[in-house]
Design an enzyme around this catalytic site. Structure first.
Site, PDB file in Angstrom:
ATOM      1  N   SER A  19     -12.903 -17.416  22.194  1.00 57.41           N
ATOM      2  CA  SER A  19     -14.288 -17.192  21.811  1.00 57.41           C
ATOM      3  C   SER A  19     -15.085 -18.479  21.569  1.00 57.41           C
ATOM      4  O   SER A  19     -16.303 -18.417  21.439  1.00 57.41           O
ATOM      5  CB  SER A  19     -14.341 -16.327  20.541  1.00 57.41           C
ATOM      6  OG  SER A  19     -13.793 -17.014  19.425  1.00 57.41           O
ATOM      7  N   SER A  25      -8.535 -18.657  20.549  1.00 58.80           N
ATOM      8  CA  SER A  25      -9.942 -18.991  20.789  1.00 58.80           C
ATOM      9  C   SER A  25     -10.259 -20.481  20.875  1.00 58.80           C
ATOM     10  O   SER A  25     -11.385 -20.845  21.226  1.00 58.80           O
ATOM     11  CB  SER A  25     -10.827 -18.355  19.715  1.00 58.80           C
ATOM     12  OG  SER A  25     -10.916 -16.970  19.921  1.00 58.80           O
ATOM     13  N   LYS A  42     -19.184 -24.835  16.726  1.00 56.86           N
ATOM     14  CA  LYS A  42     -19.210 -23.407  17.077  1.00 56.86           C
ATOM     15  C   LYS A  42     -20.164 -22.702  16.126  1.00 56.86           C
ATOM     16  O   LYS A  42     -20.147 -22.965  14.907  1.00 56.86           O
ATOM     17  CB  LYS A  42     -17.798 -22.833  16.970  1.00 56.86           C
ATOM     18  CG  LYS A  42     -17.657 -21.383  17.420  1.00 56.86           C
ATOM     19  CD  LYS A  42     -16.196 -20.963  17.410  1.00 56.86           C
ATOM     20  CE  LYS A  42     -15.979 -19.542  17.896  1.00 56.86           C
ATOM     21  NZ  LYS A  42     -14.546 -19.173  17.952  1.00 56.86           N
TER      22      LYS A  42
END
Lengths: 108, 466
Positions: free
Chosen positions: B161, B185, B83
């Site tokens: 996210s 997330s 990420k």
């Protein structure tokens, strides 16, 4: 459980505001006599109005237009509602926040 | 000769066996996944940076090490994606946000360093919702490189996210990815994209070098093809780090020894989900029937706490401190989602007493949930109440009356672990998810139960046709 998890910000704020209504009504009743004698004084700004004004002062930007301010107002109303919920939760003096804080010294 | 397509959807163990059997080299494997990242990554808005040069250097080193008898373990030579909130030396770390699109944090986060030491190969920095969703996004178009698209249905959201971490694993662009979760997330994109995700206990994995949204709630964890893969990755990244004072010294080892005994003791929430999408409900009930084959069931009630007010206040307060600079500098106005541009202002005025009271209540939540969950290997709930929303609709408008259990918020408040596995499909051909939530530091119980479910089903072996 009546968790507010599933409510939108507006729904949540509305329900908490509804819960607080009796207190507001008592205050309004007590001050009603005094207000009758006065002639149409301008309504004082609400806490959210004051907060919104403070935000405009502190983070002034021409892009803070009416739509932006409406979004921020909604957030402020949510926070005010959360604040009531948190204050209403019964805590004892011994309930600590659980911070992780340690004394620190540089390794020598 | 090109590597076979099925390797794109193979487990870490399968890829490791191929490497050791010399069916392919680490460099060939890296090139295979780098090509897929470059070909399909933009299609799903899944990738920010393909780290080809670094990946090939790391893969060549993995080949040399293996040839020299230095086998670093199950992740040796396995490509992965991170990420894009994890610092990576020499590569931009954007946090999904336009103001940082060229910013380089010239250091490796602890998780990146540990994966390198385990022989894993960094193949790409994966897309994410700007500022990890901390500004309150309400729809999918909330990242500087576009909305995360779901490989199962490209007109639907990938979740957030950790958008790219979910979609890249789902599309077979990397064998595994690292995501982060403050409140949902990892679990949401893994659930929406039909892959397996582990949210470790708070403090289990160092956050050094990761963007801080909320210091007291942020967690890092793997998104993989299988529960077993999640255990292998967790084994490499967990453990105390002197650079993150919240990281715990409690040891983590996977596979666990001894294994949690069967029949597993699972719990259902006494107050189940208020209303689930019909396919989500049906798939959950079908999953329970599978679990009945090797588990007994009890019931627990979710203790009565103002979870949403606690989590909202803590995240808002810490986010306001972490990102006030974006307001004062005017950088917030560069964010992609209009609602994110004004999503931090109000939080600047959260009273200190509210934050402290929320922290006090959180401590009570931790004790109450631990008390409720004691005696069970896991609590079983649907991961999300619906499948992924269409890309062009606000989340709340799509959700309508469908609401989950609230356990995601409660468990994140308490910092306890969870694992999601795919358990079927719903409308528009989109996956649904099944979650196991456990007591603090019970990751191995969750992995063991989830692995048993995956032994009995093949949902985790399905993949989108690309």
């Amino acid at each position: 459980m009546s968790s507010p998890d599933r409510l939108s910000r507006r729904e949540f704020a509305g329900r908490v505001a509804a819960g607080a209504a009796p207190l507001t009504s008592i205050a309004a009743f007590e001050s009603a006599g005094a207000q009758e004698k006065k002639v149409a004084e301008p309504k004082p700004p609400s806490p959210v109005d004051r907060q919104l004004e403070l935000i405009q002062q502190q983070y002034s930007d021409k892009r803070l237009d009416a739509a932006a301010l409406a979004e921020i107002r909604e957030d402020l109303e949510t926070q005010a509602a959360r604040s009531l919920v948190l204050s209403a939760f019964r805590l004892t003096n011994g309930d600590e926040p659980g911070y992780v804080v340690r004394a620190w010294r540089k390794d020598e | 000769m090109p590597l076979p397509l099925e390797l794109a959807f193979a487990s870490i163990r399968t890829l490791g066996q191929g490497l050791r059997a010399k069916q392919f080299s680490a460099v060939e494997l890296a090139a295979f996944f780098l090509d897929r990242l470059e070909k399909f990554g933009p299609r799903f808005n899944a990738v920010v940076t393909v780290t080809r040069e670094r990946a090939l250097v790391e893969a060549a080193q993995a080949d040399r090490d293996l040839a020299g008898g230095n086998d670093r373990g199950p992740l040796h030579g396995i490509p992965y994606g991170a990420k894009d909130l994890l610092a990576t030396r020499g590569i931009p770390t954007t946090w999904g946000a336009a103001p940082y699109r060229t910013r380089v944090i010239d250091d490796d986060a602890t998780v990146i360093r540990r994966l390198r030491e385990a022989g894993a190969v960094l193949a790409g920095e994966l897309s994410m919702v700007e500022i990890a969703g901390g500004m309150g996004y309400k729809q999918a178009n909330a990242s500087f490189n576009g909305p995360g698209l779901n490989p199962w249905n490209e007109k639907s959201w990938s979740g957030g996210s950790s958008s790219g971490s979910g979609s890249a694993v789902s599309a077979g662009l990397v064998p595994f990815a690292i995501g982060s979760e403050t409140s949902g997330s990892i679990m949401t994109p893994a659930g929406y994209c039909g892959v397996t995700g582990l949210r470790p206990t708070y403090g289990r994995v160092s956050r050094q070098g990761a963007m801080a949204l909320c210091w007291t709630m942020d967690k890092l964890g793997p998104i993989c093809r299988t529960a077993d893969d999640c255990g292998l990755v967790a084994n490499a990244i967990a453990g105390h780090d002197p650079l993150d004072e919240t990281s715990v010294s409690r040891q983590y080892r996977y596979p666990p020894e001894p294994l949690p005994a069967r029949p597993f003791k699972l719990a259902l929430l006494r107050e189940p989900a208020r209303k689930l999408q019909p396919d989500v409900q049906a798939n959950f009930e079908a999953a329970l029937k599978v679990l009945e084959g090797f588990a007994s069931f009890g019931e627990v009630g979710l203790p009565d706490f103002p979870y949403s007010a606690v989590v909202g206040t803590i995240i808002g307060s810490e986010m306001s401190a972490a990102f006030e600079g974006m307001l004062t500098s005017g950088q917030v106005w560069e964010l992609a989602a209009p609602e994110d541009r004004v999503g931090a202002h109000a939080a600047m005025l959260i009273p200190a007493k509210d934050y402290i009271n929320a922290c006090r209540i959180r401590k009570l939540i931790q004790k109450a949930l631990d008390d409720k969950f004691a005696g069970f290997d896991a609590v079983v709930v649907p991961t999300v109440a619906t499948v992924a929303p269409p890309i062009d609709r606000e989340f709340r408008a799509y959700q309508g009356d469908f609401r989950g259990t609230g356990l995601t918020v409660a468990a994140n408040a308490a910092g306890i672990p969870a694992m999601t596995v795919p358990n079927g499909f719903g409308e528009r051909g989109l996956p649904t998810g099944l979650s196991f939530v456990g007591r603090a530091f019970d990751e191995n119980r969750l992995i063991t139960v989830a692995a048993a479910y995956q032994e009995a089903t093949n949902w985790h072996q399905r993949h989108p046709d690309l």
